[in-house]
Scaffold this motif. Structure first.
Motif, PDB file in Angstrom:
ATOM      1  N   ALA A  67      -4.543   5.343  -9.280  1.00 24.99           N
ATOM      2  CA  ALA A  67      -3.228   4.973  -9.263  1.00 24.99           C
ATOM      3  C   ALA A  67      -2.633   5.621  -8.135  1.00 24.99           C
ATOM      4  O   ALA A  67      -1.406   5.044  -7.637  1.00 24.99           O
ATOM      5  N   ARG A  68      -3.019   6.745  -7.699  1.00 23.70           N
ATOM      6  CA  ARG A  68      -2.579   7.516  -6.352  1.00 23.70           C
ATOM      7  C   ARG A  68      -2.591   6.485  -5.249  1.00 23.70           C
ATOM      8  O   ARG A  68      -1.873   6.088  -4.298  1.00 23.70           O
ATOM      9  N   HIS A  69      -3.905   6.027  -5.410  1.00 22.62           N
ATOM     10  CA  HIS A  69      -4.304   5.003  -3.962  1.00 22.62           C
ATOM     11  C   HIS A  69      -3.337   3.903  -4.023  1.00 22.62           C
ATOM     12  O   HIS A  69      -2.919   3.295  -2.929  1.00 22.62           O
ATOM     13  N   TRP A  70      -3.016   3.097  -5.173  1.00 24.08           N
ATOM     14  CA  TRP A  70      -2.277   1.948  -5.251  1.00 24.08           C
ATOM     15  C   TRP A  70      -0.688   2.474  -5.358  1.00 24.08           C
ATOM     16  O   TRP A  70       0.214   1.515  -5.612  1.00 24.08           O
ATOM     17  N   ASN A  71      -0.488   3.736  -5.238  1.00 27.89           N
ATOM     18  CA  ASN A  71       1.167   4.129  -5.210  1.00 27.89           C
ATOM     19  C   ASN A  71       1.640   3.852  -6.667  1.00 27.89           C
ATOM     20  O   ASN A  71       2.890   3.411  -6.526  1.00 27.89           O
ATOM     21  N   LEU A  72       1.083   3.829  -7.861  1.00 29.64           N
ATOM     22  CA  LEU A  72       1.575   3.770  -9.040  1.00 29.64           C
ATOM     23  C   LEU A  72       1.528   4.903  -9.877  1.00 29.64           C
ATOM     24  O   LEU A  72       0.681   5.974  -9.625  1.00 29.64           O
ATOM     25  N   LEU A  73       2.874   5.150 -10.533  1.00 33.28           N
ATOM     26  CA  LEU A  73       3.041   5.903 -11.397  1.00 33.28           C
ATOM     27  C   LEU A  73       2.467   5.781 -12.896  1.00 33.28           C
ATOM     28  O   LEU A  73       3.271   5.102 -13.520  1.00 33.28           O
TER      29      LEU A  73
ATOM     30  N   ARG B 175     -14.462  -7.253  -6.967  1.00 31.64           N
ATOM     31  CA  ARG B 175     -14.433  -6.311  -5.677  1.00 31.64           C
ATOM     32  C   ARG B 175     -13.727  -7.263  -4.860  1.00 31.64           C
ATOM     33  O   ARG B 175     -12.949  -6.547  -3.761  1.00 31.64           O
ATOM     34  N   ASP B 176     -14.044  -8.476  -4.650  1.00 36.77           N
ATOM     35  CA  ASP B 176     -13.889  -9.108  -3.555  1.00 36.77           C
ATOM     36  C   ASP B 176     -12.026  -9.439  -3.463  1.00 36.77           C
ATOM     37  O   ASP B 176     -11.422  -9.320  -2.636  1.00 36.77           O
ATOM     38  N   LEU B 177     -11.811  -9.701  -4.901  1.00 34.89           N
ATOM     39  CA  LEU B 177     -10.042  -9.852  -5.084  1.00 34.89           C
ATOM     40  C   LEU B 177      -9.437  -8.546  -4.663  1.00 34.89           C
ATOM     41  O   LEU B 177      -8.453  -8.418  -4.044  1.00 34.89           O
ATOM     42  N   GLU B 178     -10.039  -7.348  -5.095  1.00 36.53           N
ATOM     43  CA  GLU B 178      -9.432  -6.200  -4.778  1.00 36.53           C
ATOM     44  C   GLU B 178      -9.321  -5.994  -3.556  1.00 36.53           C
ATOM     45  O   GLU B 178      -8.139  -5.447  -2.913  1.00 36.53           O
ATOM     46  N   ALA B 179     -10.285  -6.045  -2.624  1.00 41.27           N
ATOM     47  CA  ALA B 179     -10.304  -6.000  -1.127  1.00 41.27           C
ATOM     48  C   ALA B 179      -9.286  -6.731  -0.614  1.00 41.27           C
ATOM     49  O   ALA B 179      -8.596  -6.241   0.257  1.00 41.27           O
ATOM     50  N   GLN B 180      -9.063  -7.979  -1.273  1.00 45.32           N
ATOM     51  CA  GLN B 180      -7.844  -9.042  -0.646  1.00 45.32           C
ATOM     52  C   GLN B 180      -6.564  -8.446  -0.996  1.00 45.32           C
ATOM     53  O   GLN B 180      -5.546  -8.260   0.133  1.00 45.32           O
ATOM     54  N   LEU B 181      -6.348  -7.741  -2.017  1.00 48.25           N
ATOM     55  CA  LEU B 181      -5.078  -7.115  -2.453  1.00 48.25           C
ATOM     56  C   LEU B 181      -4.778  -5.668  -1.878  1.00 48.25           C
ATOM     57  O   LEU B 181      -3.604  -5.304  -1.752  1.00 48.25           O
ATOM     58  N   GLU B 182      -6.107  -5.191  -1.230  1.00 42.60           N
ATOM     59  CA  GLU B 182      -5.532  -3.801  -0.542  1.00 42.60           C
ATOM     60  C   GLU B 182      -4.495  -4.083   0.542  1.00 42.60           C
ATOM     61  O   GLU B 182      -3.671  -3.006   0.798  1.00 42.60           O
ATOM     62  N   ARG B 183      -4.366  -5.032   1.158  1.00 46.50           N
ATOM     63  CA  ARG B 183      -3.264  -5.203   1.914  1.00 46.50           C
ATOM     64  C   ARG B 183      -1.953  -5.262   1.490  1.00 46.50           C
ATOM     65  O   ARG B 183      -0.832  -5.182   2.134  1.00 46.50           O
ATOM     66  N   SER B 184      -1.778  -5.528   0.177  1.00 44.95           N
ATOM     67  CA  SER B 184      -0.361  -5.671  -0.502  1.00 44.95           C
ATOM     68  C   SER B 184      -0.131  -4.527  -1.321  1.00 44.95           C
ATOM     69  O   SER B 184       0.638  -4.292  -2.311  1.00 44.95           O
ATOM     70  N   ARG B 185      -0.759  -3.365  -0.956  1.00 44.04           N
ATOM     71  CA  ARG B 185      -0.505  -1.913  -1.693  1.00 44.04           C
ATOM     72  C   ARG B 185       0.775  -1.677  -1.636  1.00 44.04           C
ATOM     73  O   ARG B 185       1.504  -2.078  -0.569  1.00 44.04           O
ATOM     74  N   LEU B 186       1.501  -1.034  -2.900  1.00 42.59           N
ATOM     75  CA  LEU B 186       2.906  -0.705  -2.400  1.00 42.59           C
ATOM     76  C   LEU B 186       3.161   0.275  -1.200  1.00 42.59           C
ATOM     77  O   LEU B 186       2.234   1.276  -1.124  1.00 42.59           O
ATOM     78  N   ALA B 187       4.243  -0.013  -0.659  1.00 41.31           N
ATOM     79  CA  ALA B 187       4.486   1.009   0.189  1.00 41.31           C
ATOM     80  C   ALA B 187       5.098   2.466  -0.293  1.00 41.31           C
ATOM     81  O   ALA B 187       5.039   3.617   0.541  1.00 41.31           O
ATOM     82  N   ARG B 188       5.798   2.153  -1.391  1.00 39.80           N
ATOM     83  CA  ARG B 188       6.341   3.571  -2.019  1.00 39.80           C
ATOM     84  C   ARG B 188       5.937   3.421  -3.432  1.00 39.80           C
ATOM     85  O   ARG B 188       5.388   2.613  -4.186  1.00 39.80           O
ATOM     86  N   GLU B 189       5.906   4.616  -4.103  1.00 37.60           N
ATOM     87  CA  GLU B 189       5.435   4.665  -5.380  1.00 37.60           C
ATOM     88  C   GLU B 189       6.529   3.980  -6.493  1.00 37.60           C
ATOM     89  O   GLU B 189       7.675   3.945  -6.144  1.00 37.60           O
ATOM     90  N   ASP B 190       5.792   3.327  -7.401  1.00 40.16           N
ATOM     91  CA  ASP B 190       6.444   2.727  -8.284  1.00 40.16           C
ATOM     92  C   ASP B 190       5.681   2.738  -9.807  1.00 40.16           C
ATOM     93  O   ASP B 190       4.870   3.235  -9.976  1.00 40.16           O
ATOM     94  N   THR B 191       6.305   2.033 -10.658  1.00 39.19           N
ATOM     95  CA  THR B 191       5.756   2.174 -12.206  1.00 39.19           C
ATOM     96  C   THR B 191       5.601   0.925 -12.607  1.00 39.19           C
ATOM     97  O   THR B 191       6.067  -0.256 -11.972  1.00 39.19           O
TER      98      THR B 191
END
Length: 75
Positions: A57-63, A19-35
């Motif tokens: 998947a929608r939250h992280w902009n992943l298809l 959960r802590d690692l996920e919170a750190q990665l939150e700032r690195s979410r994709l700016a556009r959708e990708d696969t």
């Protein structure tokens, strides 16, 4: 996020660390959708994934249609 969901589901003590690692990665979410490496994803599959992907998947902009259930063989 999927690993955290799986750890939570099975009662693994590492869920908090994930959960802590996920919170750190939150700032690195994709700016556009990708696969996950399907650069030549057919348009029909792209449309289907847009409609059927999970909220995660929608939250992280992943298809992708991956869910925690796809990790059923994880140890």
């Amino acid at each position: 996020a999927l690993a955290r969901q799986l750890a939570t589901r099975v009662g693994d003590e590492r869920a908090g660390m994930l959960r802590d690692l996920e919170a750190q990665l939150e700032r690195s979410r994709l700016a556009r959708e990708d696969t996950f490496c399907h650069a030549s994803l057919p348009e029909a599959e792209r449309r289907w994934l847009l409609e059927h992907r999970s909220e995660l998947a929608r939250h992280w902009n992943l298809l992708t249609d991956w869910t925690v259930d796809a990790l059923r063989y994880a140890a």
